[in-house]
Design an enzyme around this catalytic site. Structure first.
Site, PDB file in Angstrom:
ATOM      1  N   ARG A  88       0.845  -1.198   0.000  1.00 39.76           N
ATOM      2  CA  ARG A  88       0.000   0.000   0.000  1.00 39.76           C
ATOM      3  C   ARG A  88       0.878   1.244   0.000  1.00 39.76           C
ATOM      4  NH1 ARG A  88      -3.467  -0.023   5.025  1.00 39.76           N
ATOM      5  NH2 ARG A  88      -4.793  -1.469   3.854  1.00 39.76           N
ATOM      6  N   ARG A 157      -1.322   6.810   9.531  1.00 41.02           N
ATOM      7  CA  ARG A 157      -1.487   6.296   8.173  1.00 41.02           C
ATOM      8  C   ARG A 157      -1.511   7.467   7.175  1.00 41.02           C
ATOM      9  NH1 ARG A 157      -3.908   1.019   8.346  1.00 41.02           N
ATOM     10  NH2 ARG A 157      -2.989  -0.070  10.124  1.00 41.02           N
ATOM     11  N   LYS A 221      -3.375   1.734  14.805  1.00 36.22           N
ATOM     12  CA  LYS A 221      -3.289   2.680  13.701  1.00 36.22           C
ATOM     13  C   LYS A 221      -3.908   4.019  14.081  1.00 36.22           C
ATOM     14  CE  LYS A 221      -7.422   0.521  11.784  1.00 36.22           C
ATOM     15  NZ  LYS A 221      -7.940  -0.308  10.683  1.00 36.22           N
ATOM     16  N   LYS A 223      -5.490   7.666  12.195  1.00 33.61           N
ATOM     17  CA  LYS A 223      -5.957   8.229  10.930  1.00 33.61           C
ATOM     18  C   LYS A 223      -6.260   9.716  11.076  1.00 33.61           C
ATOM     19  CE  LYS A 223      -7.833   3.802   9.367  1.00 33.61           C
ATOM     20  NZ  LYS A 223      -9.022   3.071   8.869  1.00 33.61           N
ATOM     21  N   CYS A 442     -15.251  -2.574   0.325  1.00 37.68           N
ATOM     22  CA  CYS A 442     -13.864  -2.947   0.626  1.00 37.68           C
ATOM     23  C   CYS A 442     -13.478  -4.152  -0.237  1.00 37.68           C
ATOM     24  CB  CYS A 442     -13.709  -3.260   2.103  1.00 37.68           C
ATOM     25  SG  CYS A 442     -14.519  -4.797   2.613  1.00 37.68           S
ATOM     26  N   CYS A 448      -8.313 -10.569   1.742  1.00 39.52           N
ATOM     27  CA  CYS A 448      -8.294 -10.050   3.109  1.00 39.52           C
ATOM     28  C   CYS A 448      -8.545 -11.181   4.103  1.00 39.52           C
ATOM     29  CB  CYS A 448      -9.336  -8.953   3.285  1.00 39.52           C
ATOM     30  SG  CYS A 448      -9.377  -8.290   4.971  1.00 39.52           S
ATOM     31  N   CYS A 487     -16.491  -7.369   6.645  1.00 46.23           N
ATOM     32  CA  CYS A 487     -16.341  -7.604   8.083  1.00 46.23           C
ATOM     33  C   CYS A 487     -16.703  -6.310   8.800  1.00 46.23           C
ATOM     34  CB  CYS A 487     -14.919  -8.064   8.413  1.00 46.23           C
ATOM     35  SG  CYS A 487     -13.714  -6.737   8.561  1.00 46.23           S
ATOM     36  N   CYS A 491     -13.776  -0.621   6.726  1.00 41.16           N
ATOM     37  CA  CYS A 491     -12.857   0.065   5.815  1.00 41.16           C
ATOM     38  C   CYS A 491     -13.577   0.927   4.784  1.00 41.16           C
ATOM     39  CB  CYS A 491     -11.951  -0.952   5.133  1.00 41.16           C
ATOM     40  SG  CYS A 491     -10.767  -1.730   6.254  1.00 41.16           S
TER      41      CYS A 491
END
Length: 580
Positions: A88, A157, A221, A223, A442, A448, A487, A491
């Site tokens: 990514r 990120r 993470k 953001k 997503c 994934c 899930c 995302c």
């Protein structure tokens, strides 16, 4: 009074960490600045990284994945697992040159699966990269001045911002701040350059000092997004830190800073939940970076390092409340913070179609289904984009809705651009059904590892049915957002859509209703364990009731919010959540 631009309080030494920690925390601390055994394992002729190194790879912008379709087809036989990597990029504001785009287009064929995937955070993902090609992929990306460092992992990120390329002092300032924050909040370790770019190796022993992150980096993470006033195209409330420009007399006065947003949750675990960020303070222009850095440091020092499911900043803000959180920031910064200014949202624009930049040039926003730039029998989007970018050399911007903007196009080149796209079967935005152009999904299956159900591969067929329903009801032009994930981690930001469809198990989804199109309100669960085939039929009576009973000017999400889940079930005759 100007804020100090010194770093926030020094991170605690590793020995000060609480004794109860997750395995990931131990891995980070012992990694020697995110090095681990990655370099050694790269030299081995295997198709995967072993031990704890896949966790460290994330900091380098890489996820180790496998082809779950191949595993299923092999039914667990020898060689059933086919490992591959997802790389990514990290592109602040989604902004890149034509040359950078073309390099990435070439690399996705040379080393990947022949597609580029735009994420909802304005960067690219390369899927299907084999371990033996991983170093070459990363090196050639960096040769084009595109990094993957910090694309994943427990760090800040990709920093998002509104992508529209209008020549405007406020928009220019927002993009500049996104770049400053991205650079300032990078980890200090040189491990990325050593491993992937053949930099000088660190001496055995202690790694470099990490003045912001410390040896264990962040608990999870982090953001950050910046928004243009009135346009919530970045879904500002879904971020750990949301930054909204405040304009006075046509000039940038400063920024409202929000904190504590995040959408990830776990089915059946009430202690996890999606949450909207809270407005915390107003910061004058020029003083933003140290305030954001102080918030990152709060997450570093107070985030949960035992339970990764509850390790996001949102749980700190929820537990403390805004007053205590602001007081903590003021203590770290050594000054009082001003109250946030009023905010009003008029839109969550997708920035599709032709537009004037204000400098005599044009931009064109193109719809990309679920962010997948690929050639298909119906549309050679990837080839068409490559041809246009190669001939016209526009700037390229990726959008938070997984679309692409071509910028800086001379008006005289517009016919050439349109002719080239039409020749490749690429539909312009006016030819895309309203509900489809505002949808997102997503990647989910087959790569994934967290996916419980399909998303990207399932949503187009679901939308076919929903479009038919809306057309039959006279609602074909109704603007609403439908977001699907495989899930509950969110995302594609399903909990902010008019309709959220979230994978629960194979071929079963929970439906969430009542968000608003501008992304300022969470939706709520309406139905459980709905099969793919029943998604459109479950929504049909809701759309019919909306058509007949809506208030003037009321959107579908607002209508669902006004009635509530129980009211919707009573009105449509669905007395209980749909499920097995």
């Amino acid at each position: 009074m100007t804020l100090s631009h010194t770093r926030p309080t020094t991170p605690p030494a590793a020995t000060d960490a609480p004794p109860a920690r997750s395995k990931v925390e131990v891995t980070k601390e012992s990694s020697v600045g995110l090095r681990g055994g990655i370099a050694e394992q790269l030299s081995k002729e295997t198709d995967q990284f072993a031990g704890s190194d896949p966790q460290l790879l994330k900091f380098h912008g890489i996820y180790q994945q496998e082809d779950r379709d191949a595993r299923k087809a092999a039914r667990g036989g020898a060689g059933a697992r086919q490992h591959m990597m997802m790389a990514r990029s990290k592109v602040p504001g989604g902004l890149m040159t034509a040359e950078q785009y073309l390099v990435q287009d070439e690399l996705c064929t040379r080393y990947g699966n022949g597609t580029l995937r735009i994420t909802t955070r304005q960067d690219f993902q390369f899927h299907g990269v084999l371990k033996r090609n991983l170093k070459r992929t990363i090196r050639e990306l960096n040769d084009a001045l595109v990094t993957t460092f910090g694309g994943c992992g427990d760090v800040v990120r990709n920093v998002m911002c509104c992508p529209v390329p209008i020549d405007d002092v406020v928009r220019t300032a927002i993009l500049a701040e996104a770049r400053v924050l991205s650079d300032r909040l990078l980890p200090a370790t040189r491990s990325y350059f050593e491993i992937w770019l053949d930099g000088e190796q660190v001496a055995a022993g202690e790694p470099e000092d990490e003045p912001l992150y410390g040896r264990t980096y962040l608990p999870r993470k982090f953001k950050i997004a910046l928004a243009y006033p009135g346009d919530n195209c970045v879904d500002i409330y879904s971020n750990d830190v949301g930054i909204v420009a405040v304009v006075e007399d046509g000039q940038l006065a400063g920024f409202n800073v929000l904190a504590g947003g995040g959408l990830g949750m776990t089915h059946g675990m009430e202690a996890t939940y999606p949450r909207l960020a809270d407005p915390i303070c107003f910061v004058p222009a020029g003083d933003l970076a140290p305030v954001v850095e102080a918030i990152v440091a709060v997450h570093r020092d107070h985030g949960d390092r035992k339970d990764r499911k509850r390790a996001r900043l949102k749980y700190v803000v929820a537990a403390w409340g805004v007053a205590r959180f602001r007081a903590e920031l003021e203590g770290r910064l050594g000054r009082a913070l001003a109250a946030p200014r009023p905010m009003e949202w008029n839109d969550a624009a997708d920035h599709l179609g032709w537009g004037e930049q204000g400098d005599g040039r044009l931009y064109l926003g193109l719809w990309v289904e679920n962010g997948r730039i690929a050639d298909t029998p119906d549309s050679q989007l990837r080839s068409g984009l490559r041809a246009v970018i190669d001939q016209v050399r526009p700037g390229v911007r990726l959008t938070p809705q997984q679309n692409v903007i071509l910028a800086g196009i001379a008006p005289s080149d517009r016919p050439l651009v349109e002719k080239t796209l039409w020749a490749h079967g690429v539909r312009l935005p006016d030819d895309i059904a309203t509900v489809r152009r505002h949808s997102m999904a997503c990647p989910a299956m087959p790569t994934c590892g967290l996916a419980l159900a399909e998303a990207e591969r399932a949503l187009p067929a679901v939308l076919d049915e929903i479009e038919t329903v809306l057309a039959e009801l006279g609602l074909a032009e109704e603007r609403l957002s439908i977001r699907m994930t495989g899930c509950p981690n969110g995302c594609a930001r399903p909990y902010l859509g008019d309709v959220g469809i979230v994978g629960r198990t194979l071929d079963k989804y929970n439906i969430y209703l009542g968000g608003d199109f501008n992304g300022t309100r969470l939706n709520t669960e309406f139905a459980e364990l709905v099969s793919t085939a029943d998604l459109a039929p479950t929504l049909r009576p809701l759309f019919a009731t909306f058509r007949d009973e809506r208030l003037p000017g009321e959107g579908f999400g607002d209508f669902c919010h006004r009635l509530g889940a129980e009211g919707l079930r009573r009105t449509t005759g669905q007395a209980v959540p749909v499920g097995d």
